[in-house]
Design a protein around this motif. Structure first.
Motif, mmCIF file in Angstrom:
data_model
loop_
_atom_site.group_PDB
_atom_site.id
_atom_site.type_symbol
_atom_site.label_atom_id
_atom_site.label_comp_id
_atom_site.label_asym_id
_atom_site.label_seq_id
_atom_site.Cartn_x
_atom_site.Cartn_y
_atom_site.Cartn_z
ATOM 1 N N ASP A 35 34.473 -39.796 25.695
ATOM 2 C CA ASP A 35 35.318 -39.499 24.542
ATOM 3 C C ASP A 35 34.554 -38.672 23.522
ATOM 4 O O ASP A 35 33.518 -39.107 23.023
ATOM 5 C CB ASP A 35 35.788 -40.817 23.919
ATOM 6 C CG ASP A 35 36.867 -40.630 22.880
ATOM 7 O OD1 ASP A 35 37.148 -39.477 22.485
ATOM 8 O OD2 ASP A 35 37.439 -41.650 22.459
ATOM 9 N N ALA A 37 35.138 -38.207 20.532
ATOM 10 C CA ALA A 37 35.364 -38.657 19.156
ATOM 11 C C ALA A 37 34.062 -39.094 18.475
ATOM 12 O O ALA A 37 33.993 -39.138 17.254
ATOM 13 C CB ALA A 37 36.366 -39.811 19.138
ATOM 14 N N ASP A 38 33.033 -39.392 19.251
ATOM 15 C CA ASP A 38 31.743 -39.819 18.707
ATOM 16 C C ASP A 38 30.982 -38.583 18.239
ATOM 17 O O ASP A 38 30.355 -37.876 19.037
ATOM 18 C CB ASP A 38 30.966 -40.580 19.787
ATOM 19 C CG ASP A 38 29.618 -41.095 19.310
ATOM 20 O OD1 ASP A 38 29.090 -40.602 18.291
ATOM 21 O OD2 ASP A 38 29.080 -41.993 19.987
ATOM 22 N N GLN A 39 31.014 -38.318 16.935
ATOM 23 C CA GLN A 39 30.421 -37.092 16.387
ATOM 24 C C GLN A 39 28.901 -37.033 16.560
ATOM 25 O O GLN A 39 28.342 -35.951 16.765
ATOM 26 C CB GLN A 39 30.805 -36.933 14.915
ATOM 27 C CG GLN A 39 32.282 -36.595 14.730
ATOM 28 C CD GLN A 39 32.684 -35.341 15.497
ATOM 29 O OE1 GLN A 39 32.105 -34.280 15.334
ATOM 30 N NE2 GLN A 39 33.690 -35.462 16.356
ATOM 31 N N ALA A 40 28.233 -38.158 16.501
ATOM 32 C CA ALA A 40 26.784 -38.166 16.721
ATOM 33 C C ALA A 40 26.472 -37.741 18.153
ATOM 34 O O ALA A 40 25.543 -36.957 18.401
ATOM 35 C CB ALA A 40 26.209 -39.545 16.432
ATOM 36 N N LEU A 41 27.260 -38.221 19.103
ATOM 37 C CA LEU A 41 27.087 -37.852 20.506
ATOM 38 C C LEU A 41 27.371 -36.359 20.705
ATOM 39 O O LEU A 41 26.644 -35.667 21.422
ATOM 40 C CB LEU A 41 28.004 -38.706 21.390
ATOM 41 C CG LEU A 41 27.803 -38.596 22.894
ATOM 42 C CD1 LEU A 41 26.409 -39.073 23.297
ATOM 43 C CD2 LEU A 41 28.871 -39.419 23.614
ATOM 44 N N GLN A 127 22.406 -40.168 29.801
ATOM 45 C CA GLN A 127 22.906 -40.142 28.420
ATOM 46 C C GLN A 127 22.980 -38.714 27.902
ATOM 47 O O GLN A 127 23.923 -38.351 27.197
ATOM 48 C CB GLN A 127 22.021 -41.000 27.517
ATOM 49 C CG GLN A 127 22.458 -41.029 26.070
ATOM 50 C CD GLN A 127 23.856 -41.606 25.868
ATOM 51 O OE1 GLN A 127 24.328 -42.410 26.643
ATOM 52 N NE2 GLN A 127 24.524 -41.182 24.813
ATOM 53 N N ALA A 131 26.321 -36.698 26.696
ATOM 54 C CA ALA A 131 26.368 -36.019 25.396
ATOM 55 C C ALA A 131 26.824 -34.565 25.552
ATOM 56 O O ALA A 131 27.645 -34.086 24.769
ATOM 57 C CB ALA A 131 25.002 -36.084 24.712
ATOM 58 N N ALA A 134 30.484 -34.599 26.138
ATOM 59 C CA ALA A 134 31.200 -34.916 24.894
ATOM 60 C C ALA A 134 31.299 -33.658 24.027
ATOM 61 O O ALA A 134 32.356 -33.377 23.444
ATOM 62 C CB ALA A 134 30.501 -36.041 24.137
ATOM 63 N N TYR A 135 30.213 -32.904 23.946
ATOM 64 C CA TYR A 135 30.231 -31.651 23.173
ATOM 65 C C TYR A 135 31.238 -30.656 23.754
ATOM 66 O O TYR A 135 32.054 -30.087 23.027
ATOM 67 C CB TYR A 135 28.836 -31.023 23.138
ATOM 68 C CG TYR A 135 28.872 -29.602 22.643
ATOM 69 C CD1 TYR A 135 29.252 -29.315 21.332
ATOM 70 C CD2 TYR A 135 28.583 -28.542 23.498
ATOM 71 C CE1 TYR A 135 29.335 -28.002 20.883
ATOM 72 C CE2 TYR A 135 28.646 -27.231 23.053
ATOM 73 C CZ TYR A 135 29.031 -26.970 21.753
ATOM 74 O OH TYR A 135 29.120 -25.679 21.308
ATOM 75 N N SER A 138 34.713 -31.674 23.066
ATOM 76 C CA SER A 138 35.084 -31.629 21.647
ATOM 77 C C SER A 138 35.739 -30.295 21.275
ATOM 78 O O SER A 138 36.415 -30.205 20.248
ATOM 79 C CB SER A 138 33.868 -31.886 20.758
ATOM 80 O OG SER A 138 32.989 -30.760 20.745
#
Length: 157
Positions: A35, A37-41, A127, A131, A134-135, A138
């Motif tokens: 997902d 939605a995790d901005q740090a990721l 991990q 990440a 996820a980017y 996004s």
């Protein structure tokens, strides 16, 4: 008799422990849905993408020019990872596998397919791969993200 029980008990504990480790390993290698939605990721993924992926797939996820046309060596240029490419047509587990192991003919690519996509298993951790995805995700519009989520969840059932 009590020594026998102790041995069987220890074997039982070992079996449960091994099963837990195997289950944990399988779950880590095949995420359900990544997902964005995790901005740090996403921020972590952007840095990793810039350092490891952008040279081929473009700073803006645009891919190489004419990415659907074979080059003189018979290989295809790097595709875009934005909504115009086909990345979002694949479930997350397959995307993780492609990044980790490169394109493997008969598994993540057609039989006989040769690609310039390297395997990152010795460069990026699981991990880090999550990440990066996820980017990439996004940047997708909500409809594209929802379609990819559906593909991901269907492949798990």
């Amino acid at each position: 008799m009590s020594q026998k029980k102790l041995i069987f008990g220890m074997i039982g504990v070992a079996i449960v422990g091994i099963a837990a480790i195997l289950y944990s390993t399988i779950r880590l290698s095949a995420p359900t849905f990544i997902d964005p939605a995790d901005q740090a990721l996403v921020l972590q993924g952007r840095a990793i993408y810039t350092n490891n992926c952008a040279a081929c797939h473009g700073e803006a996820l645009q891919g190489q020019p004419n990415w659907r046309e074979r080059m003189s060596n018979g290989r295809l240029p790097a595709p875009p990872h934005d909504k115009t490419g086909h990345t979002w047509h694949h479930p997350d587990a397959m995307l993780v596998d492609m990044i980790k192991n490169g394109l493997v003919p008969g598994k993540t690519a057609p039989l006989g397919y040769v690609s310039d996509m390297p395997a990152y298993r010795d460069i990026l951790s699981d991990q880090n791969i999550v990440a990066v995805l996820a980017y990439i995700k996004s940047a997708w519009p909500p409809k594209v993200l929802e379609a990819q989520k559906e593909v991901t969840l269907q492949r798990q059932n």
